[in-house]
Motif scaffolding. Structure first.
Motif, PDB file in Angstrom:
ATOM      1  N   GLN A   1       0.808  -1.215   0.000  1.00 20.98           N
ATOM      2  CA  GLN A   1       0.000   0.000   0.000  1.00 20.98           C
ATOM      3  C   GLN A   1       0.842   1.265   0.000  1.00 20.98           C
ATOM      4  N   ALA A   2       2.155   1.128   0.125  1.00 25.80           N
ATOM      5  CA  ALA A   2       3.032   2.296   0.197  1.00 25.80           C
ATOM      6  C   ALA A   2       3.354   2.768  -1.218  1.00 25.80           C
ATOM      7  N   ALA A   3       2.655   3.799  -1.668  1.00 28.84           N
ATOM      8  CA  ALA A   3       2.847   4.295  -3.032  1.00 28.84           C
ATOM      9  C   ALA A   3       4.260   4.829  -3.224  1.00 28.84           C
ATOM     10  N   ARG A   4       4.812   5.491  -2.203  1.00 33.00           N
ATOM     11  CA  ARG A   4       6.157   6.051  -2.337  1.00 33.00           C
ATOM     12  C   ARG A   4       7.183   4.941  -2.520  1.00 33.00           C
ATOM     13  N   LEU A   5       6.991   3.820  -1.858  1.00 26.76           N
ATOM     14  CA  LEU A   5       7.908   2.694  -2.031  1.00 26.76           C
ATOM     15  C   LEU A   5       7.790   2.121  -3.435  1.00 26.76           C
ATOM     16  N   ALA A   6       6.568   1.976  -3.930  1.00 27.26           N
ATOM     17  CA  ALA A   6       6.379   1.445  -5.279  1.00 27.26           C
ATOM     18  C   ALA A   6       7.038   2.348  -6.313  1.00 27.26           C
ATOM     19  N   GLN A   7       6.911   3.660  -6.141  1.00 30.09           N
ATOM     20  CA  GLN A   7       7.547   4.588  -7.082  1.00 30.09           C
ATOM     21  C   GLN A   7       9.069   4.437  -7.055  1.00 30.09           C
ATOM     22  N   TRP A   8       9.602   4.290  -5.861  1.00 27.48           N
ATOM     23  CA  TRP A   8      11.065   4.164  -5.779  1.00 27.48           C
ATOM     24  C   TRP A   8      11.533   2.842  -6.377  1.00 27.48           C
ATOM     25  N   LEU A   9      10.808   1.767  -6.136  1.00 30.09           N
ATOM     26  CA  LEU A   9      11.199   0.482  -6.716  1.00 30.09           C
ATOM     27  C   LEU A   9      11.112   0.527  -8.239  1.00 30.09           C
ATOM     28  N   ASP A  10      10.190   1.301  -8.782  1.00 32.05           N
ATOM     29  CA  ASP A  10      10.165   1.496 -10.240  1.00 32.05           C
ATOM     30  C   ASP A  10      11.450   2.175 -10.697  1.00 32.05           C
ATOM     31  N   GLN A  11      11.925   3.166  -9.927  1.00 35.92           N
ATOM     32  CA  GLN A  11      13.194   3.812 -10.256  1.00 35.92           C
ATOM     33  C   GLN A  11      14.343   2.812 -10.221  1.00 35.92           C
ATOM     34  N   VAL A  12      14.354   1.970  -9.205  1.00 30.38           N
ATOM     35  CA  VAL A  12      15.410   0.963  -9.083  1.00 30.38           C
ATOM     36  C   VAL A  12      15.391   0.034 -10.294  1.00 30.38           C
ATOM     37  N   GLU A  13      14.201  -0.409 -10.691  1.00 32.60           N
ATOM     38  CA  GLU A  13      14.095  -1.319 -11.833  1.00 32.60           C
ATOM     39  C   GLU A  13      14.632  -0.660 -13.100  1.00 32.60           C
ATOM     40  N   ARG A  14      14.259   0.590 -13.347  1.00 30.22           N
ATOM     41  CA  ARG A  14      14.746   1.275 -14.544  1.00 30.22           C
ATOM     42  C   ARG A  14      16.265   1.422 -14.509  1.00 30.22           C
ATOM     43  N   ALA A  15      16.808   1.801 -13.343  1.00 32.17           N
ATOM     44  CA  ALA A  15      18.260   1.994 -13.249  1.00 32.17           C
ATOM     45  C   ALA A  15      18.995   0.691 -13.512  1.00 32.17           C
ATOM     46  N   LEU A  16      18.480  -0.414 -13.030  1.00 33.12           N
ATOM     47  CA  LEU A  16      19.149  -1.702 -13.249  1.00 33.12           C
ATOM     48  C   LEU A  16      19.069  -2.118 -14.717  1.00 33.12           C
ATOM     49  N   LEU A  17      17.913  -1.953 -15.323  1.00 32.18           N
ATOM     50  CA  LEU A  17      17.751  -2.354 -16.718  1.00 32.18           C
ATOM     51  C   LEU A  17      18.544  -1.449 -17.653  1.00 32.18           C
ATOM     52  N   ASP A  18      18.745  -0.199 -17.245  1.00 31.22           N
ATOM     53  CA  ASP A  18      19.553   0.706 -18.074  1.00 31.22           C
ATOM     54  C   ASP A  18      21.043   0.422 -17.940  1.00 31.22           C
ATOM     55  N   SER A  19      21.417  -0.396 -16.977  1.00 32.14           N
ATOM     56  CA  SER A  19      22.845  -0.666 -16.743  1.00 32.14           C
ATOM     57  C   SER A  19      23.102  -2.163 -16.705  1.00 32.14           C
ATOM     58  N   ILE A  20      22.457  -2.906 -17.618  1.00 31.03           N
ATOM     59  CA  ILE A  20      22.607  -4.362 -17.619  1.00 31.03           C
ATOM     60  C   ILE A  20      24.048  -4.761 -17.885  1.00 31.03           C
ATOM     61  N   ASP A  21      24.755  -3.960 -18.696  1.00 26.38           N
ATOM     62  CA  ASP A  21      26.125  -4.310 -19.038  1.00 26.38           C
ATOM     63  C   ASP A  21      27.018  -4.382 -17.804  1.00 26.38           C
ATOM     64  N   LEU A  22      26.649  -3.622 -16.729  1.00 24.86           N
ATOM     65  CA  LEU A  22      27.464  -3.663 -15.515  1.00 24.86           C
ATOM     66  C   LEU A  22      27.292  -4.982 -14.763  1.00 24.86           C
ATOM     67  N   LEU A  23      26.225  -5.717 -15.095  1.00 23.08           N
ATOM     68  CA  LEU A  23      25.974  -6.983 -14.421  1.00 23.08           C
ATOM     69  C   LEU A  23      26.619  -8.164 -15.143  1.00 23.08           C
ATOM     70  N   GLU A  24      27.260  -7.895 -16.246  1.00 26.83           N
ATOM     71  CA  GLU A  24      27.875  -8.958 -17.043  1.00 26.83           C
ATOM     72  C   GLU A  24      29.386  -8.796 -17.026  1.00 26.83           C
ATOM     73  N   PRO A  25      30.134  -9.818 -16.671  1.00 23.62           N
ATOM     74  CA  PRO A  25      31.607  -9.713 -16.648  1.00 23.62           C
ATOM     75  C   PRO A  25      32.149  -9.277 -17.993  1.00 23.62           C
ATOM     76  N   TYR A  26      33.267  -8.541 -17.949  1.00 27.36           N
ATOM     77  CA  TYR A  26      33.877  -8.019 -19.171  1.00 27.36           C
ATOM     78  C   TYR A  26      34.903  -9.015 -19.686  1.00 27.36           C
ATOM     79  N   TYR A  27      34.831  -9.253 -21.004  1.00 27.35           N
ATOM     80  CA  TYR A  27      35.831 -10.091 -21.663  1.00 27.35           C
ATOM     81  C   TYR A  27      36.336  -9.325 -22.869  1.00 27.35           C
ATOM     82  N   GLY A  28      37.630  -9.104 -22.927  1.00 26.38           N
ATOM     83  CA  GLY A  28      38.204  -8.358 -24.030  1.00 26.38           C
ATOM     84  C   GLY A  28      39.581  -7.864 -23.688  1.00 26.38           C
TER      85      GLY A  28
END
Length: 821
Positions: free
Chosen positions: A262-289
Motif C-alpha cells: 500500500q506504500a505508493a512512495r515505495l512502489a515509485q522508488w522500486l520502479d526507479q530501481v528497476e529502470r536503473a538496473l535495466l539501463d545498466s545491464i552491461d554492468l551486471l555482465e563480466p567483461y571479456y576483451g
C-alpha cells in the motif's frame, strides 16, 4: 505577655521514629513493592497529564533541585506511558535517481524496514550471480547471434560495394581495427608504394588524387549509412538483453514490493530501481576483451556504486519494540540530537569525500518519534547553536538532517551536500532544568516557553506521614536490590528517615533530595560490610548509619574544626560563662556548599550621648549584605518606637560583629543586636552562656531563622569543649521549635540539665532571660523603674540632657562672638 522564655524538654528537640511503627523486620520484605513518587503527588499528577496528552506543544518542563529524583522518576513515568502506546514506524532513507542530492524519506510499519533492507541487499547479490547466467543461455546467444549476423550481412554488402567502387578506380581499401586505408594499384593490380607513386606522370598522380577523394566521399556515405544500422543492432541487442533480464529483475524486486504493497512512495522508488538496473545491464555482465583486468575492475566499481544506490538506509529501526521509544539524551549535540551526514575521507588529503544516502544517520529526535525524549536544558544551552535549532523544531515539528550537523563547512572543494527530505516528528520532549532556568526561559524566549505547557514542579521537601515513611523504606529496599547491598533493619531505616527530617530542618517534613538518602544508604551498607565482612546476611543496623554519618562529617568538617580550635586556643574571643554589659553571643551558620555548620560570634554594642543614631559598623565598611542591613534598619525602627515617649532620642550607638572578616548576611542576628544595645543602654549585663539567634520584626516579635540545628550544635560544641556547667544554652525563636532535629549528645545534655534550649515569641522574653530582670515592655505590670526598659529610658533621658546642655553652651559662645561683631 510571658515574663521570660520557655525551656524545651529533650523530647521536643528531635523527632524520633519508633522502628516498630514501620511494620517490617527487614527491607527485604519490601523489595517487590512499587516505588511511589514520595511526597511529589503534585509533580506526579502533572507528569502523567503531560505524558498522556497527545497534542502539540504539551511538552514537559521539569523543575526542581538536583538530587530530587526528577530525572529518574520522569524516566519511570515515560516508560510506563510508552508501554501503553503503539510501536512507531521505521524510518528509511532512499536514493532518489531523479534528484540524487535529495534522498527520499520513507516510513514503514515497525519491522518492515529490516525486511526491505534485506530484500534489496539480496536483490543485488542475486542479480550479480544470475544475470550472467541468463545472458549465457544458448537461446539468448542464438538470438543475439542472429541480430549480429543480420547486421554483419548488411555491413558486408555495403563493404563489397565500397570495395568494388575502389577497384573500379584502381584503388584498394585495407581495413585495420575499424580504420580504412586507401592504396593505389599498378597496371597489374599490384599495390604502389609511396616512392613508386611519386615517380608516376603528373597526369596519373592527379587522377589518383581525384579518385581517392571520390572514394573518401563514398566512405563517408558508407559510414553514414552504417550508423543507423549499428544503432538498430545495438537497440535490438539491448532489447533482447532487456527482455531476458527484466523478468529476473522484476522477480528479485517482487519480494520488496510485497513488504508494503500500500506504500505508493515505495512502489515509485522500486520502479526507479528497476529502470536503473535495466539501463545498466552491461554492468551486471563480466567483461571479456582487451585490458580485461582493468576493465573488469572498473565495471565492478561502477556496479558497486549502482547497487549502493539501490540499498535502503534504515535510519530508525523499531522492529522488536513492544511500545513507544523512550530516549534519555545525556550528551545532546548537533550530531547526536538532530542527526548527521558523514562524509568519507580521501586517503591522499583526508578531505571529506562525497556522501551518499548511506551516510545519513538519525539523531535522538528522529529515533524518539512516536515516543519520548528526556533532555537537560543546561546541556542544550552549552552546545553553541543547538537551542535555536531545537526552537525551530518545536515550531515546525519537522526535522531535516543537514550536512552542517556533521560539522562540514562549505567553500571551494567541499563535497556537494545532501538535502534529505524533511520528516514530520511526533515526539514528547521532557526538559529538565532548575527553577531559575525555567523562569529565565519564560522571560528570554517566550515563544519556546509556550511549547512547554506542562510544568512539573518538584518540591524540595514534603509533609511527612506514616505513608511517606513507609515509602521511604521501600526506596531503601529498592536501592539495596538495584545495587546489591545488604538489606536494612527497621532501626537503621528509622534513623535514615530521621536524617531526611534533619535535611529538611523540620519535624513535620522530609527532604525530597533522595540522592543524598541513596548515598547514605550506600555508605551505611559499606559500614555494615566492614563490620561483618564474613556475614553476607547481616542487616544494616542503626550503628552503621551513625558511622556513615560520622564519616561524612569527618570528610567535610576540617574548616569547622579549625574554627573551633581558635576558640579553644583563645584566638577567637567568646565568653562561655558569666555576664557582660553590651555583649552577647550570637549564632551564625557557615555554608561551604557541600557542608554547613554553626559557629558562635560575639556582638557588641556601645552607646553614648549624641545625634547620629544607630551605627552599623559592618554596613559602614561594606561587610554586610542587604538582608542584614534590612534587619538593622528594622531594629532601629523598633527601638525608636519603643522609646517614642522619650523622643527626640539623643543617641549615638554602634553595633559590630567582633572578629568577623568575611562579611555578614542575613537578619537572624537582629534580636541579638537589640539585646546587646538594650544592655548597653540599661547597664544590665547579659548572660554569656546563652547564645542567641532570631530575627526581629517592627512589633518586637521573634521570627524564625534558617540553619537552626547547625547553629545550636555549633554553640553546644564550643560549650562542651570548654566544659558544660549547667548554665549554658541557646535562645531561639519559638516558631523554630518544629525545625529542631538536634544531635543525640544535645538531647542527653538537656536531659541531664547541663544544657538548655529556650524559646521566645517576643524580644521581651529574651531580654528578661538574658538579664534576669523584667523587660518593662508593653503589657508589663511591674514597676518600670527597675526594668530593662526603665533603666534604658533613664540613660536616654540623661543623654538628652547632656546634649541639651552641650547645645546651650555652644549657643552661648556663638552669641558672644556675634556681639563682638
Amino acid at each position: 505577655m510571658p515574663a521570660s522564655a520557655r525551656a524545651l524538654s529533650a523530647h521536643q528537640l528531635r523527632l524520633t521514629i519508633a522502628p516498630a511503627t514501620l511494620g517490617f523486620s527487614s527491607t527485604a520484605e519490601l523489595a517487590g513493592q512499587p516505588l511511589p513518587w514520595i511526597g511529589q503527588e503534585r509533580a506526579e499528577a502533572a507528569a502523567r497529564f503531560g505524558l498522556a496528552m497527545q497534542q502539540p506543544d504539551y511538552h514537559l518542563f521539569v523543575l526542581g533541585d538536583v538530587g530530587s529524583g526528577r530525572a529518574s522518576l520522569l524516566h519511570q513515568a515515560m516508560l510506563a506511558e510508552a508501554a501503553r502506546r503503539p510501536v512507531p514506524p521505521d524510518l528509511c532513507y532512499l536514493h532518489d535517481f531523479d534528484a540524487p542530492e535529495r534522498p527520499r524519506a520513507l516510513r514503514l510499519p515497525a519491522g518492515q524496514g529490516r525486511l526491505l533492507r534485506q530484500a534489496l541487499a539480496d536483490m543485488g547479490t542475486r542479480l550479480e550471480a544470475e544475470v550472467p547466467q541468463h545472458l549465457a543461455n544458448p537461446a539468448f546467444l542464438a538470438d543475439a547471434a542472429r541480430v549480429e549476423q543480420r547486421w554483419q550481412a548488411q555491413e558486408n554488402e555495403a563493404l563489397a560495394a565500397l570495395d568494388a567502387f575502389a577497384l573500379a578506380r584502381q584503388l584498394r581499401l585495407v581495413r585495420n581495427n575499424g580504420q580504412m586505408t586507401i592504396t593505389p594499384l599498378g597496371p597489374r593490380g599490384q599495390p604502389l608504394s609511396d616512392a613508386e607513386t611519386r615517380v608516376l606522370p603528373p597526369e596519373r598522380r592527379t587522377a589518383i588524387a581525384r579518385d581517392e577523394d571520390a572514394l573518401r566521399a563514398e566512405i563517408d556515405r558508407f559510414a553514414q549509412a552504417m550508423h543507423p544500422l549499428e544503432r538498430e543492432r545495438d537497440a535490438a541487442l539491448a532489447a533482447l538483453r532487456r527482455a531476458v533480464v527484466q523478468p529476473l529483475v522484476q522477480q528479485t524486486l517482487h519480494g520488496a514490493r510485497q513488504i508494503a504493497p500500500q506504500a505508493a512512495r515505495l512502489a515509485q522508488w522500486l520502479d526507479q530501481v528497476e529502470r536503473a538496473l535495466l539501463d545498466s545491464i552491461d554492468l551486471l555482465e563480466p567483461y571479456y576483451g582487451d585490458n580485461e583486468a582493468d576493465a573488469e575492475a572498473d565495471r565492478k566499481d561502477e556496479l558497486d556504486g549502482l547497487l549502493a544506490k539501490c540499498r535502503v538506509n534504515l535510519a530508525v529501526d523499531n522492529g522488536g519494540r513492544s511500545g513507544a521509544p523512550v530516549i534519555v539524551e545525556d550528551n545532546p549535540q548537533q550530531r547526536s540530537l538532530m542527526g548527521s551526514i558523514d562524509h568519507g575521507a580521501n586517503a591522499d588529503d583526508a578531505a571529506p569525500g562525497p556522501a551518499d544516502v548511506s551516510a545519513i544517520h538519525a539523531g535522538s529526535l528522529l529515533r524518539a518519534h512516536g515516543g519520548f525524549i528526556l533532555l537537560h536544558l543546561q546541556d542544550l544551552a552549552a552546545e553553541e547553536g543547538l537551542w535555536p535549532r531545537v526552537r525551530r523544531f518545536l515550531r515546525s515539528r519537522r526535522l531535516q538532517i543537514t550536512d552542517d550537523a556533521g560539522g562540514h563547512g562549505g567553500g571551494a572543494g567541499a563535497p556537494a551536500g545532501l538535502q534529505p527530505e524533511p520528516v514530520e516528528v511526533d515526539v514528547k520532549i521532557v526538559l529538565i532544568g532548575s527553577v531559575d532556568e525555567y523562569y529565565a526561559l519564560q522571560d528570554s524566549d517566550p515563544e519556546a516557553a509556550r511549547r512547554f505547557r506542562v510544568k512539573v514542579d518538584f518540591a524540595d521537601r514534603f509533609i511527612a506521614t506514616p505513608a511517606t515513611h513507609r515509602a521511604t523504606a521501600i526506596f531503601v529496599a529498592q536501592c539495596c536490590v538495584q545495587r546489591g547491598l545488604p538489606h536494612f533493619g527497621p532501626e537503621a531505616v528509622a534513623l535514615l528517615i530521621e536524617q531526611s527530617h534533619r535535611e529538611a530542618d523540620d519535624q513535620g517534613r522530609q527532604s525530597a533530595r533522595f540522592a543524598q538518602a541513596e548515598a547514605l544508604v550506600i555508605e551505611s551498607a559499606a559500614m555494615c560490610r566492614m563490620r561483618r565482612p564474613a556475614d553476607a546476611t547481616a542487616l544494616v543496623q542503626a550503628a552503621d548509619v551513625r558511622a556513615a554519618l560520622a564519616a561524612q562529617r569527618l570528610r567535610h568538617n576540617q574548616t569547622e574544626e579549625e574554627l573551633h580550635q581558635t576558640l579553644a586556643e583563645g584566638e577567637c574571643l567568646i565568653s562561655l560563662h558569666g555576664a557582660a554589659v553590651g555583649q552577647v553571643n550570637a549564632l551564625s551558620q557557615i555554608d561551604l556548599g557541600d557542608y554547613r555548620f554553626g559557629f558562635p560570634v560575639r556582638i557588641t554594642a556601645r552607646s553614648f550621648a549624641g545625634q547620629e543614631g544607630l551605627l552599623n559598623i559592618d554596613r559602614e565598611v561594606h561587610m554586610s549584605g542587604p538582608i542584614h542591613d534590612k534587619g538593622v534598619l528594622i531594629l532601629h525602627g523598633y527601638l525608636t518606637a519603643l522609646f517614642s515617649h522619650v523622643a527626640p532620642l539623643a543617641l549615638n550607638a554602634s553595633i559590630v560583629f567582633e572578629q568577623e572578616y568575611s562579611g555578614v548576611e542575613g537578619d537572624s542576628a537582629s534580636c541579638a543586636e537589640l539585646y546587646a544595645l538594650l544592655s548597653s543602654l540599661s547597664g544590665l549585663p547579659l548572660r554569656q552562656g546563652i547564645a542567641v539567634t532570631g530575627a526581629l520584626n517592627q512589633h518586637g516579635e521573634v521570627l524564625p531563622v534558617g540553619g537552626i540545628n547547625e547553629k545550636i550544635e555549633g554553640w553546644f560544641q564550643a560549650c562542651a569543649a570548654a566544659g558544660l556547667d549547667g548554665t549554658q544554652g541557646v535562645l531561639i525563636p519559638a516558631r523554630n521549635r518544629r525545625h529542631l532535629m538536634l544531635a543525640r549528645p544535645i538531647l542527653d545534655a538537656v536531659e541531664r540539665g547541663m544544657f538548655h534550649v529556650y524559646t521566645a515569641e517576643h524580644v521581651a522574653e529574651g531580654i528578661a532571660l538574658l538579664t534576669g530582670e523584667a523587660s518593662g515592655m508593653a503589657g508589663a505590670t511591674e514597676d518600670l523603674a527597675d526594668t530593662v526598659l526603665g533603666r534604658a529610658e533613664q540613660t536616654l533621658r540623661a543623654y538628652r540632657r547632656a546634649c541639651q546642655s552641650a547645645g546651650h553652651t555652644r549657643a552661648g559662645r556663638a552669641g558672644r562672638g556675634r556681639r563682638r561683631d
